[in-house]
Design a protein around this motif. Structure first.
Motif, PDB file in Angstrom:
ATOM      1  N   ARG A  45      -0.917  -7.285   1.286  1.00 21.69           N
ATOM      2  CA  ARG A  45      -2.350  -7.505   1.510  1.00 21.69           C
ATOM      3  C   ARG A  45      -3.003  -8.265   0.358  1.00 21.69           C
ATOM      4  O   ARG A  45      -4.115  -8.765   0.505  1.00 21.69           O
ATOM      5  N   TYR A  48      -2.011 -11.876   1.796  1.00 19.26           N
ATOM      6  CA  TYR A  48      -2.312 -12.254   3.173  1.00 19.26           C
ATOM      7  C   TYR A  48      -3.502 -11.470   3.726  1.00 19.26           C
ATOM      8  O   TYR A  48      -3.606 -10.253   3.538  1.00 19.26           O
ATOM      9  N   VAL A  50      -4.882 -10.347   7.158  1.00 16.64           N
ATOM     10  CA  VAL A  50      -4.227 -10.138   8.450  1.00 16.64           C
ATOM     11  C   VAL A  50      -5.247 -10.043   9.582  1.00 16.64           C
ATOM     12  O   VAL A  50      -6.244  -9.313   9.475  1.00 16.64           O
ATOM     13  N   ASP A  66      -6.798  -2.728  12.818  1.00 16.46           N
ATOM     14  CA  ASP A  66      -5.666  -2.850  11.896  1.00 16.46           C
ATOM     15  C   ASP A  66      -5.154  -1.438  11.594  1.00 16.46           C
ATOM     16  O   ASP A  66      -5.338  -0.905  10.508  1.00 16.46           O
TER      17      ASP A  66
END
Length: 380
Positions: A45, A48, A50, A66
């Motif tokens: 994380r 990236y 997400v 998520d």
């Protein structure tokens, strides 16, 4: 993913934005969800941002929470993507990669730019070149094989024809098309019974052992074909190969470098399962033992690696694939198939084979995204 309540737009970030796309219309919907749960837990994380995008069984693209736990296979419960009412719109063509969301009231809000797509889809309408074609039209980079390789390797009949024409060792098989079955069922069955039993009857364009049946006697064949046709009107009948089930992972090389091949892994099925079927893979893990690295003589291991690399090249593979072989009692290696989006939970063979090769699950996720970002758009 956080969305600003004031502007309806995602916060600015220097991280690479990755859309994880999962679920889908195939019979492997639940397996795709479980794969997404694993990637959501493992992805870095700090590097990236997400964007989790689920595809419902009806084919709607929706923005989902998520939340990996909601996508797990737990206590025999198979997960599914529900319709959240937040429909995702993917831009087609041009240089703008601004995705958007339409809510149940028809209000459109921007979702932001997506740098790369990680399609975690298994089976038809995802792994078979369809989503790859969509992403090519949208000029979006994505993880995994391209349109042709995905489509050809999804169809086990086409795959085996391509491999045999390249001189790769494949076992005896026959195909029963929908037209052949409806026009002359007896002739189709005669062709299948010319193989040595036991045989395996499979939907030609499915994975995760969905709809696969082991048939020990000719009189059982017709029922098995009908059951396979519940999943695909095109059916493959393969002669059973005596031997060990050995698999290895393939990662594309960087630039002009050759593909990288993982350690070999072996699958041993025990208990009441006659083979590595859907239940043994996902619902009864106590009946399966995966050993990686597999205990193979060096010449056999080298031959599996040689065949895997050549099969990936013949397929026109990109990104990743898992190559499945049989090793016979005499040490011969028979190529079974390539899976262009293999099972990808930490307990699946592909990640386990790479773990045995010194590549952890989070490192594998990162490497696949990096390979996708390095790949040029357009014809390659």
């Amino acid at each position: 993913m956080d969305i600003s309540p004031r502007t309806g737009t995602p916060p600015a970030t220097d991280r690479t934005r990755v859309a994880l796309v999962f679920g889908g219309r195939s019979d492997e919907h639940a397996i795709s969800c479980a794969t997404a749960a694993s990637v959501l837990r493992a992805i870095d994380r700090d590097r990236y941002d997400v964007v989790p995008v689920g595809i419902t069984r009806e084919g709607h693209w929706v923005l989902v929470e998520d939340d990996p736990a909601a996508l797990d296979i737990r206590d025999g419960r198979l997960p599914a993507v529900g319709d959240t009412g937040q429909r995702v719109i993917v831009p087609l063509g041009g240089v703008e990669h601004e995705w958007s969301v339409v809510d149940a009231h028809g209000e459109v809000r921007p979702l932001g730019v997506v740098d790369v797509v990680f399609p975690l889809l298994h089976g038809p309408f995802g792994e078979d070149g369809t989503i790859q074609g969509l992403l090519e039209l949208a000029d979006l980079r994505y993880v995994g094989c391209g349109v042709l390789a995905s489509a050809a390797m999804m169809d086990k009949h086409v795959m085996k024809v391509l491999f045999a024409s390249a001189g790769l060792p494949v076992g005896p098989f026959t195909v029963i098309t929908d037209l052949q079955w409806r026009r002359d069922r007896a002739a189709a069955l005669d062709a299948a019974t010319s193989l040595r039993f036991p045989v395996f009857v499979k939907p030609a364009r499915a994975g995760s052992s969905v709809g696969v049946h082991k048939v020990d006697r000719p009189e059982e064949l017709e029922v098995a074909v009908e059951k396979a046709r519940d999943h695909d009107p095109k059916v493959l009948v393969e002669q059973g190969i005596e031997g060990r089930e050995v698999e290895c992972g393939v990662l594309a090389g960087r630039g002009t470098a050759p593909p990288r091949i993982s350690e070999c892994g072996e699958i041993v099925v025990s208990g009441e399962h006659a083979f590595y079927d859907f239940e043994a893979k996902y619902l009864d893990e106590s009946s399966v033992r995966i050993t990686a690295p597999a205990d193979l003589p060096a010449p056999v291991r080298e031959e599996v690696h040689r065949i895997a690399a050549l099969a990936f090249e013949v397929a026109g593979g990109e990104g990743l694939s898992r190559v499945d072989c049989f090793v016979t009692p005499t040490g011969d290696v028979v190529l079974n198939e390539i899976n262009t989006m293999p099972g990808f939970t930490p307990y699946s063979m592909y990640p386990q084979a790479w773990a045995a090769s010194g590549v952890s699950y989070p490192e594998l996720v990162d490497e696949l995204i990096t390979l996708a970002l390095d790949r040029p758009l357009g014809l390659r």
